[in-house]
Design an enzyme around this catalytic site. Structure first.
Site, short mmCIF file in Angstrom:
data_model
loop_
_atom_site.label_atom_id
_atom_site.label_comp_id
_atom_site.label_asym_id
_atom_site.label_seq_id
_atom_site.Cartn_x
_atom_site.Cartn_y
_atom_site.Cartn_z
CE1 TYR A 166 24.07 63.44 14.01
CE2 TYR A 166 22.56 63.70 15.87
CZ TYR A 166 23.66 64.18 15.26
OH TYR A 166 24.51 65.23 15.56
CD GLN A 195 29.86 71.86 20.71
OE1 GLN A 195 28.84 72.00 20.44
NE2 GLN A 195 30.78 71.88 19.66
CB THR A 217 33.84 70.65 19.79
OG1 THR A 217 33.02 70.48 20.94
CG2 THR A 217 34.20 69.31 19.47
NE ARG A 225 28.99 60.81 13.19
CZ ARG A 225 28.75 62.15 13.28
NH1 ARG A 225 27.39 62.35 12.81
NH2 ARG A 225 29.52 63.03 13.59
CG HIS A 237 32.64 63.88 18.48
ND1 HIS A 237 33.03 65.31 18.54
CD2 HIS A 237 31.67 63.81 17.95
CE1 HIS A 237 32.18 65.81 18.03
NE2 HIS A 237 31.01 65.19 18.02
C1 LIG Z 1 24.02 62.17 18.42
C2 LIG Z 1 25.23 62.70 19.11
C3 LIG Z 1 25.63 64.00 18.79
C4 LIG Z 1 26.80 64.82 19.12
N1 LIG Z 1 27.02 66.11 18.60
C5 LIG Z 1 27.98 66.74 19.21
C6 LIG Z 1 27.88 68.16 19.10
O1 LIG Z 1 27.25 68.87 18.66
N2 LIG Z 1 29.12 68.69 19.66
C7 LIG Z 1 30.24 68.16 20.34
O2 LIG Z 1 31.19 68.81 20.61
N3 LIG Z 1 30.05 66.84 20.37
C8 LIG Z 1 29.00 66.17 19.83
N4 LIG Z 1 28.86 65.02 20.19
C9 LIG Z 1 29.75 63.95 21.07
C10 LIG Z 1 29.36 63.99 22.66
O3 LIG Z 1 29.54 65.30 23.06
C11 LIG Z 1 30.24 63.34 23.35
O4 LIG Z 1 31.42 63.31 23.14
C12 LIG Z 1 29.94 61.60 23.16
O5 LIG Z 1 28.56 61.54 22.94
C13 LIG Z 1 30.27 60.93 24.50
O6 LIG Z 1 30.33 59.53 23.99
P1 LIG Z 1 29.02 58.66 24.64
O7 LIG Z 1 27.92 59.19 23.68
O8 LIG Z 1 29.68 57.32 24.42
O9 LIG Z 1 28.75 59.13 25.86
C14 LIG Z 1 27.74 64.29 19.78
C15 LIG Z 1 27.59 62.90 20.03
C16 LIG Z 1 26.19 62.37 19.71
C17 LIG Z 1 26.14 60.84 20.12
#
Ligand SMILES: Cc1cc2nc3c(=O)[nH]c(=O)nc-3n(C[C@H](O)[C@H](O)[C@H](O)COP(=O)(O)O)c2cc1C
Length: 387
Positions: A25, A128, A156, A165, A276
């Site tokens: 995930y 968030q 967001t 995914r 994201h």
């Molecule tokens: C497993 C996972 C879950 C995520 N869940 C959220 C979320 O609940 N809300 C949100 O705004 N972004 C979510 N994101 C995006 C992150 O806030 C962020 O934008 C992203 O992880 C940045 O990229 P990086 O993992 O390469 O640092 C998620 C990312 C990952 C990897």
């Protein structure tokens, strides 16, 4: 105790310790994963200029993000299901962030609730928000965030519908995991994770279960998003939500100069250039490539932050030198958490801080607040010639 020198070390341990469905995930992007891959490979294309015979003493990595003091301009990004990477994961990550002196952002889709995190930390954290159809629920969510003394909300904007995914579908992702032959076989090898998970009551979406109505299967992220999220979200609704919160707001998921202008016009305290982490629109530019056009459009009007693809302090330095005032790490801290809980998140922050500090020094600079593009070698045409 393993010697941790890179985020990749933590990622290896994360994979070994955490059930496959949760590791996958985190470590995946949508569809072909092109944007997910390019988020990191585009950082690698940028190089540093080596400078010598420059005083390296008295270096400073402390700065501010939306007027709040930070030990380095690196916040923990909101990550859904963090409490499935490790029992009570959001509390552990928030504690590590607090001790290090960087902001922690709690996701709407967290396992530990807003109240859980507030009760187990002392510093205000950021919350968030995903925008849901149910206005009463949104109002209650804001009231709860206010009561928990959250010092900003992050709205967001790039996930009203979820990018696909493939691995999540194949693994049958759910929180807590459903028992199938494959998940039982996998869990049998992840007993350390399982024992800790049996000792906590926090195994469901803490901000949702018991708070939202009309959700038929709260364990399924995908079905919940499909049912409850507001597909009609537009800029008027964003303005309405900003008014409803009436406090510092960061708008997340901006990849386009016109959207950045709109966010600045609405009076956001900051925007996050983010795709994201490559989990939504596959084929979008990497965020580091999108940054220059957004800096040109709104760099003097609103604070610009960036996430997606940061795996090292060098990446942070590149983003700051290109104009970002702050950055966020998602997977980098999740790897730490999945590897070693709170200690692992601290370790991730230490790795990134050391890399940032030393690389800055070797570029001949001493303060993260006075960086500029002069320390970088950016390949010609880096932004791309798109029509
Ligand atoms: C497993 C996972 C879950 C995520 N869940 C959220 C979320 O609940 N809300 C949100 O705004 N972004 C979510 N994101 C995006 C992150 O806030 C962020 O934008 C992203 O992880 C940045 O990229 P990086 O993992 O390469 O640092 C998620 C990312 C990952 C990897």
């Amino acid at each position: 105790m393993p010697v941790i020198t890179t985020i990749a070390d933590l990622k290896r341990l994360h994979k070994r310790r955490t059930p496959k469905m949760f590791y996958d995930y985190a470590e995946s992007g949508s569809w072909t994963e092109q944007t997910f891959r390019e988020n990191t490979s585009d950082f690698d294309q940028i190089r540093f200029k080596q400078r010598v015979a420059v005083d390296m003493t008295n270096r400073n990595t402390a700065s501010q993000m939306i007027g709040q003091n930070v030990a380095m301009p690196v916040a923990l990004a909101p990550v859904g299901l963090t409490g499935m990477q490790c029992a009570d994961g959001e509390i552990k990550a928030a504690r590590a962030a607090e001790k290090f002196g960087v902001p922690f952002t709690l996701s709407t889709m967290s396992i530990c609730s807003i109240e859980d995190v507030a009760e187990n930390t002392t510093n205000p954290f950021w919350f968030q928000v995903y925008t849901l159809k149910d206005d009463d629920f949104m109002k209650r969510l804001f009231d709860r965030a206010r009561a928990a003394k959250c010092s900003a909300i992050v709205i967001t904007l790039d996930l009203q519908i979820m990018g696909q995914r493939h691995k999540d579908l194949k693994n049958g992702l759910s929180a807590p995991p459903k028992f199938t032959a494959a998940s039982i076989a996998d869990l049998a090898t992840k007993w350390g994770w399982g024992i800790e998970m049996l000792q906590t009551r926090r195994r469901f979406f803490g901000n949702i279960v018991g708070h939202a109505q009309g959700v038929t299967d709260p364990s399924s992220l995908a079905s919940w998003i499909a049912e409850a999220f507001d597909h009609a979200l537009d800029w008027d609704r964003v303005a309405q939500l900003m008014k409803m919160w009436d406090g510092p707001v960061i708008l997340k998921g901006i990849m386009d100069a016109d959207d950045a202008r709109k966010a600045a016009e609405l009076g956001a305290d900051a925007i996050i250039v983010s795709n994201h982490g490559g989990r939504q629109l596959d084929g979008a530019l990497s965020s580091i490539r999108a940054l220059p056009a957004i800096m040109d459009a709104v760099g003097d009007k609103v604070e610009v932050h960036l996430d997606s693809g940061i795996r090292s302090g060098q990446d942070v330095l590149k983003a700051l030198a290109m104009g970002a005032k702050g950055t966020y790490i998602g997977r980098a801290f999740v790897n730490g958490l999945g590897a070693m809980g709170e200690k692992g998140v601290t370790s991730a922050l230490e790795v990134i801080h050391k890399e940032l500090d030393l690389t800055m020094a070797l570029c001949g600079r001493r303060d993260v607040n006075t960086l500029d593009k002069d320390i970088l070698l950016i390949p010609q045409g880096f932004e791309g010639q798109w029509q």
